[in-house]
Scaffold this motif. Structure first.
Motif, PDB file in Angstrom:
ATOM      1  N   ASP A 332       0.907  -1.121   0.091  1.00 36.17           N
ATOM      2  CA  ASP A 332      -0.037   0.057  -0.040  1.00 36.17           C
ATOM      3  C   ASP A 332       0.774   1.309   0.110  1.00 36.17           C
ATOM      4  N   LEU A 333       0.358   2.211  -0.776  1.00 37.60           N
ATOM      5  CA  LEU A 333       1.435   3.471  -0.767  1.00 37.60           C
ATOM      6  C   LEU A 333       0.069   4.748  -0.637  1.00 37.60           C
ATOM      7  N   ARG A 334       0.258   5.577   0.114  1.00 37.90           N
ATOM      8  CA  ARG A 334      -0.584   6.550   0.440  1.00 37.90           C
ATOM      9  C   ARG A 334      -0.009   8.104   0.710  1.00 37.90           C
ATOM     10  N   ARG A 335      -0.519   8.989  -0.003  1.00 39.04           N
ATOM     11  CA  ARG A 335      -0.014  10.414   0.157  1.00 39.04           C
ATOM     12  C   ARG A 335      -1.223  11.198   0.881  1.00 39.04           C
ATOM     13  N   ILE A 336      -0.927  11.803   1.943  1.00 34.70           N
ATOM     14  CA  ILE A 336      -2.019  12.839   2.651  1.00 34.70           C
ATOM     15  C   ILE A 336      -1.520  14.402   2.536  1.00 34.70           C
ATOM     16  N   GLN A 337      -2.335  15.101   2.247  1.00 37.28           N
ATOM     17  CA  GLN A 337      -2.153  16.614   1.979  1.00 37.28           C
ATOM     18  C   GLN A 337      -3.088  17.302   2.522  1.00 37.28           C
ATOM     19  N   SER A 338      -2.649  18.348   3.492  1.00 38.64           N
ATOM     20  CA  SER A 338      -3.772  19.133   3.899  1.00 38.64           C
ATOM     21  C   SER A 338      -3.385  20.797   3.994  1.00 38.64           C
ATOM     22  N   ASN A 339      -4.252  21.496   3.570  1.00 37.85           N
ATOM     23  CA  ASN A 339      -4.036  22.913   3.809  1.00 37.85           C
ATOM     24  C   ASN A 339      -5.352  23.657   4.323  1.00 37.85           C
ATOM     25  N   SER A 340      -4.950  23.912   5.591  1.00 31.56           N
ATOM     26  CA  SER A 340      -6.266  24.468   6.503  1.00 31.56           C
ATOM     27  C   SER A 340      -5.692  25.820   7.298  1.00 31.56           C
ATOM     28  N   SER A 341      -6.592  26.853   7.485  1.00 30.85           N
ATOM     29  CA  SER A 341      -6.191  27.851   8.346  1.00 30.85           C
ATOM     30  C   SER A 341      -5.898  27.574   9.661  1.00 30.85           C
ATOM     31  N   ILE A 342      -6.296  26.336  10.119  1.00 30.56           N
ATOM     32  CA  ILE A 342      -6.054  26.223  11.722  1.00 30.56           C
ATOM     33  C   ILE A 342      -4.759  25.222  11.734  1.00 30.56           C
TER      34      ILE A 342
END
Length: 648
Positions: A332-342
């Motif tokens: 399994d390969l996974r990429r998580i990306q988040s852009n949030s003001s908090i």
């Protein structure tokens, strides 16, 4: 919406190409004969499950405690939400904070923004990796699409990796070849509307659309946070056969406005947009294998505005080696990306790769040993090993005993690592909450035993007992206080930070039985006991020690369908703060539904009526008056809610 649509167009070809490339690298070609054991399993009357071992098995052959919510039960319930379907299952804890916020977990691990279970749709994770937990009411799935729900209680990290700490819930939809064109419209109290349409377009293609709105339990009550929402959903499912293999392409979008009551959003009512795209290939040859790639995306407008993306690519194979070994293994390969003001000024992400293997070893004709191991390596928190060992013994043709040991872990979310928000607490002071980039995963070890007997005239009875320990609990701890006025002691918290703290211990039992009363009629009864405390003896999480469900379901192709279910919830001790605890009384609620098919044939119209909390005895499921300092209470009082529906 532009973000979601553009992502779909841009990534559709990428997913297909990635699946093919991954297959060429990881999986060899195989013989063209089908596995004869699959045909034998299809002839059995015993429920078939896939989630427990990532392969089709009779439920009595699995190494885990498993409950299946069938399509007949789903239709008979007249349910309009996923939490309604799960509330009656053993070991499942439901907190309906209000009409827009529901948290669900297993075996006593529930909390606001519950993050201790892995939830999937057709094997695709819908767990919110960046924030933790599941947004139950915002998934682009139709109730009428669901074929069954498989609930696996106990750690599932050996096959599924992070976040399957207390178990796995897999919502399995109908494949296009089984879908019939149908529609359902319902209207209920609190100015609620539920509308679904599912169309079989032929040639292995289905499309669906839904709309759901409500004024919420708190409508007109200015003393509580708003919990109204209005959400539209559209999705598609395409299936193509190729020799012994099957391609499946699915995608969906949800767009609307909703209230998200969390500890981190101060004005969280805003626009919610989410979507997914999935491409998979499965070959059912002598050594079955599958490849899947998916993309999940979401976008929230408001004070907690942000965008989250998850990319995942997985390959798996099942292989028989000799007469006694059946392996399931994969990568399994996974990429998580988040852009949030908090989460600070810049975006954050994680990369994950994993390898797993499980050997189903036939010790004797009626005894099977399961041994498995998974290795997960994450760019933020390092490497975790998740072993499992289980022994399953068929005592007689109708009786099975099992014993299991396993471990699991919950990954620190990007929220727990990089959160940075402040709330005013007095005119002069504010409370700042910070994540910790050095957070480590929570870890759980579990020992359990189970017994199941198939009843002579239909149905079954089962018992599971378990003990688990959780270590390195991730919690927000006060690390700095300030004085409300010069010369007074420092008593007001001004800084809270994420910390790996102590642990918790739990023991419990689940009794489950299903009895066939007549054609299409069955009685359901289950009882769950779960006692969980911190190392220091204080209570933790929000789940009752005693909980039971009893009901009757009339399902199938007859003119009448219906369900009557009583939910009995005991009193609950809870940890209200770092140094004190509280107690909330129990309650009993009754859900009821009935529908009548009118007209001739199976394609006639169906008229239905249903109610949650039929007796109208009001109660709450979360004790805190407010989630964040200075905010209005978010935990709603639950009234009776009646629905009228028409379907075809």
């Amino acid at each position: 919406m532009k973000f979601i649509i553009a992502s779909f167009i841009r990534r559709a070809a990428l997913l297909c190409a990635s699946c093919c490339a991954f297959a060429a690298i990881v999986l060899p070609a195989h013989a063209q004969s089908r596995d004869s054991s699959s045909a034998e399993l299809l002839l059995s009357d015993e429920p078939m499950v896939f989630t427990a071992s990532k392969k089709a098995q009779r439920i009595s052959d699995t190494p885990s405690a498993v409950t299946v919510i069938t399509r007949d039960q789903i239709q008979a319930s007249e349910a309009t939400t996923l939490p309604e379907l799960l509330r009656g299952a053993p070991g499942v804890d439901v907190i309906e904070l209000n009409r827009s916020n529901t948290d669900i977990s297993l075996r006593g691990t529930n909390n606001i923004f519950s993050n201790k279970i892995l939830v999937m749709v057709d094997g695709r994770s819908i767990y919110q990796d960046s924030f933790g937990g599941v947004f139950w009411n915002m998934q682009p799935i139709l109730i009428s699409q669901i074929d069954r729900i498989e609930i696996v209680r106990g750690p599932g990290a050996t096959l599924y990796g992070a976040n399957a700490l207390a178990g796995v819930i897999n919502i399995i939809t109908q494949t296009p070849d089984k879908v019939k064109t149908q529609t359902r419209q319902a209207a209920g109290e609190q100015n609620s509307l539920f509308s679904e349409a599912l169309v079989n377009a032929g040639d292995g293609i289905t499309v669906g659309a839904a709309y759901r709105r409500t004024a919420g339990y708190n409508a007109g009550n200015s003393g509580y946070q708003r919990d109204d929402h209005a959400l539209a959903t559209a999705n598609f499912d395409v299936q193509r056969g190729h020799g012994l293999g099957t391609w499946r392409f699915t995608g969906g979008l949800t767009d609307g406005k909703t209230e998200l009551s969390t500890p981190y959003f101060s004005e969280s009512y805003g626009r919610w947009r989410s979507g997914f795209l999935s491409a998979s290939y499965r070959n059912d040859g002598a050594a079955p294998y599958s490849i899947r790639g998916f993309f999940n995306g979401s976008h929230i407008d408001g004070s907690g505005a942000g965008r989250d993306e998850t990319y995942d690519l997985e390959a798996q194979q099942q292989r028989q080696i000799g007469a006694h070994h059946s392996f399931v293994y994969g990568a399994d390969l996974r990429r998580i990306q988040s852009n949030s003001s908090i989460l600070g000024a810049s975006g954050h992400g994680q990369n994950l790769w994993a390898l797993y293997v499980q050997d189903e070893y036939q010790l004797a004709s009626q005894t099977t040993l399961f041994g498995g191991l998974r290795v997960d390596t994450n760019s933020s928190y390092g490497t975790n090993l998740s072993p499992r060992l289980s022994l399953v013994r068929h005592l007689t043709p109708t009786q099975t005993a099992r014993i299991s040991y396993g471990s699991a872990f919950r990954a620190p979310t990007l929220l727990e690592m990089y959160l940075d928000v402040s709330f005013p607490t007095t005119p002069e002071l504010s409370l700042r909450t910070l994540g910790n980039p050095n957070s480590k995963p929570e870890e759980l070890t579990n020992l359990e035993a189970g017994y199941r007997i198939d009843l002579k005239h239909g149905g079954f009875a089962g018992l599971s007992v378990f003990h688990y320990d959780i270590s390195r609990l991730l919690e927000y701890q006060v690390t700095q206080y300030a004085s409300p006025a010069p010369g007074l002691p420092a008593v007001i918290p001004v800084l809270v930070e994420t910390r790996n703290g102590g642990g918790a211990h739990a023991q419990g039992a689940e009794l489950e039985t299903e009895i066939a009363i007549g054609p299409g009629v069955k009685a359901l009864l289950n009882y769950s006991y779960q006692d969980i405390h911190r190392d220091n003896g204080m209570p933790i999480y929000f789940a009752p020690k005693h909980k039971g469900n009893i009901g009757i379901v009339l399902g199938g192709p007859g003119r009448w369908n219906g369900a009557l279910m009583a939910h009995i919830v005991g009193a609950m001790d809870y940890d209200a703060a770092a140094s004190k605890s509280g107690r909330m009384g129990g309650h009993t609620s009754i859900d009821a539904a009935a529908s009548l098919r009118v007209g001739s044939g199976a394609d006639g119209w169906r008229l239905g009526i249903s109610a949650t909390n039929l007796l109208g005895k009001e109660y709450i499921e979360f004790p805190d008056a407010a989630i964040q300092t200075g905010a209005a209470p978010s935990a709603s009082i639950h009234p009776r809610t009646c629905w009228f529906s028409i379907a075809r």
